[in-house]
Design an enzyme around this catalytic site. Structure first.
Site, short mmCIF file in Angstrom:
data_model
loop_
_atom_site.label_atom_id
_atom_site.label_comp_id
_atom_site.label_asym_id
_atom_site.label_seq_id
_atom_site.Cartn_x
_atom_site.Cartn_y
_atom_site.Cartn_z
N LYS A 78 -10.44 10.06 9.76
CA LYS A 78 -10.61 10.23 8.00
C LYS A 78 -12.22 10.09 7.65
CE LYS A 78 -10.71 6.38 3.70
NZ LYS A 78 -10.56 5.25 3.64
N SER A 153 -7.67 4.34 -0.23
CA SER A 153 -8.17 5.63 -0.35
C SER A 153 -8.01 5.83 0.74
CB SER A 153 -9.96 5.51 -0.72
OG SER A 153 -10.60 4.57 0.66
N SER A 177 -7.66 -0.51 1.81
CA SER A 177 -7.44 0.98 1.64
C SER A 177 -7.06 1.35 3.06
CB SER A 177 -9.03 1.43 1.93
OG SER A 177 -9.27 2.02 0.35
N1 GLN Z 1 -8.61 0.41 -4.37
C1 GLN Z 1 -10.21 -0.26 -4.20
C2 GLN Z 1 -11.30 0.43 -4.78
O1 GLN Z 1 -10.91 1.44 -5.09
C3 GLN Z 1 -9.98 -0.41 -2.62
C4 GLN Z 1 -10.40 0.87 -1.71
C5 GLN Z 1 -10.57 0.86 -0.62
O2 GLN Z 1 -10.29 -0.48 0.43
N2 GLN Z 1 -11.50 1.44 -0.52
O3 GLN Z 1 -12.45 0.20 -4.71
#
Ligand code: GLN
Length: 486
Positions: A78, A153, A177
């Site tokens: 990532k 994400s 995410s």
């Molecule tokens: N969807 C959540 C957010 O936007 C979690 C994102 C994540 O785990 N990085 O904060």
């Protein structure tokens, strides 16, 4: 089957028998990338020349019988994890020209084990999102259905594994995410216990919630990756100094003696009926494997999202203050004065969702509001921790859906941030409590989209997660199914 479609442990069989080489495998991976990447869009930056150079080194190691299970295995990473000499953008325009001077500890550990980095996977900007649509470099597509999101994400990480553009990947999970895109793309994703894996070199979103973890084709690969990335790091003051077991030892058949809790709040209103049916079918399989099942209650679950959307933006507003055009990445060159340079760099460099979070976070922390928002959210966090403590006094693991619905269509929720935020209702509590969570494929929707089952355990009980996940996987036999990609 093509080499790139195999798992780490399957490839190890071939590599040990010298039926293939890391270079041949890297060749197969880049051939696949050439064939499907235009449709998928899983990568922001490819690392082809360096990958082949590293493959050559791994060839030699394997030829002399050296190297562990990850030696010569092509991975995606990532784009939120720093890689020395290889651009790291966090999906943001503000870091477009950023080439880190050092490598994140987790990536270093993988490289020391001989793994090959094929490229940096796309992601929501600074890991803020549930669909990977908040990215300055384009929206990746779900390999199972190209008009659907792959989740966020860590969407690029999940898509690259599901589309066989690499063998496994690393993502980060602040509120779901890793688990959520793994679930949407039909692969395995693990968020380890907070402190199990070093965060050094992970570009911070919300430091008290962020955790790095693997996205893999099956549970055995997940254990193999966890073996390498876990452990204490003196460069991360929140990493925990505790022995790392051989996680593969947890992969045993049968669940006799284990109690599985079914949190009733996770099966409430808004849960898609196909998701519920697939998860309940998974629970039946776990019973067949010998587990005892009982209902439990985590009464504060419904407050998780609200608490998270105060705590995470508050931490983000502080963490993202460092991107000011002075030290990293892009700088607006048109401004005449210093203050204007800061303003314009940030105005042009950050996307809408990141700005929304910075504003929310700054507001929640501002004097006069702190007690009502940030402090209150922290108190709710403690209640959620207490809920889990009670539940884990009665059972070994908790089993639930990962997400309330399968993947939705690209664009469908873009103008409705609240409904996007609510899609994390089942994953956020684990981050607030710092416990580990695993997503394992458990079925398909009628439309042909994957459905995941979530397993949560108490701190440092990753072995229990893997054991339960392994028993589910072997009884459902979904791990080898592939998206209908040409
Ligand atoms: N969807 C959540 C957010 O936007 C979690 C994102 C994540 O785990 N990085 O904060």
């Amino acid at each position: 089957m093509d080499l790139n479609a195999l798992s780490i442990h399957e490839l190890n069989e071939l590599l040990k028998k010298k039926e293939t080489t890391p270079s041949a495998l890297t060749e197969a991976v880049f051939k696949r990338i050439d064939a499907v990447e235009e449709q998928i869009g899983a990568f922001i930056t490819l690392n082809k020349d360096e990958a082949f150079r590293r493959a050559g080194e791994a060839d030699k190691k394997r030829a002399s019988g050296d190297g562990g299970p990850l030696c010569g295995i092509p991975l995606s990473i990532k784009d939120v994890l720093c890689t020395k000499g290889l651009r790291t953008t966090a999906g943001s325009k503000i870091l477009e020209p950023f080439v880190p001077p050092y490598t994140a500890t987790v990536v270093e550990k993988l490289e020391d084990a001989g793994a090959i980095i094929v490229g940096k996977a796309t992601m929501d900007e600074f890991a803020m999102g549930s669909s990977n649509e908040n990215c300055a470099y384009g929206v990746p597509r779900n390999p199972w259905q190209l008009d659907s999101i792959c989740g966020g994400s860590s969407g690029g990480s999940a898509a690259s594994v599901a589309a066989d553009e690499c063998i496994a990947s690393l993502g980060s999970d602040t509120g779901g995410s890793i688990r959520q895109p793994a679930s949407h793309c039909g692969i395995v994703g693990l968020k380890p216990t907070y402190g199990r894996v070093s965060r050094f070199g992970l570009l911070a979103y919300a430091s008290s919630l962020d955790q790095v973890g693997p996205l893999t084709k099956d549970i055995t690969d997940c254990a193999l990756m966890l073996n390498v990335i876990s452990g204490y790091d003196s460069k991360d003051s929140t990493s925990v100094n505790r022995d790392v077991p051989d996680y593969c030892d947890a992969l045993v058949d049968g669940l006799n003696g284990m109690t599985i809790g079914i949190p009733k709040e996770y099966f409430g209103e808004g849960l898609d009926s196909e998701v519920e049916a697939a998860v309940r079918n998974g629970i039946e399989k776990l019973k067949e494997a010998g587990a005892q099942v009982r209902e439990v209650s985590l009464p504060h679950t419904e407050y998780g999202v609200a608490a998270y959307y105060l705590i995470a933006p508050a931490e983000a507003s502080s963490n993202l203050a460092r991107y000011d055009g002075v030290k990293y990445g892009m700088r607006d060159m048109e401004a005449e004065f210093l203050q204007d340079m800061y303003n314009q760099t940030r105005s042009k460099g950050f996307g809408d969702e990141v700005k929304r979070r910075i504003i929310m976070g700054t507001y929640a922390l501002s004097s006069g509001y702190y007690d009502a928002y940030y402090k209150k959210a922290s108190q709710v966090r403690t209640l959620i921790v207490e809920d889990y403590k009670k539940a884990f006094a009665e059972c070994d693991v908790l089993v639930s859906p990962v997400t309330p619905s399968p993947a939705w269509k690209i664009g469908e929720k873009c103008n409705d941030p609240l409904s996007m935020y609510l899609s994390d209702v089942l994953t956020i509590p684990a981050n607030l409590a710092g416990i580990p969570g695993l997503s394992v494929p458990c079925g398909m929707s009628d439309e042909g989209l994957p459905i995941g089952l979530q397993i949560q355990a108490s701190h440092f009980d990753e072995e229990k997660l893997l054991r339960v996940g392994f028993n589910l996987e072997t009884r459902l036999d979904l791990a080898g199914s592939k998206p209908p990609l040409s």
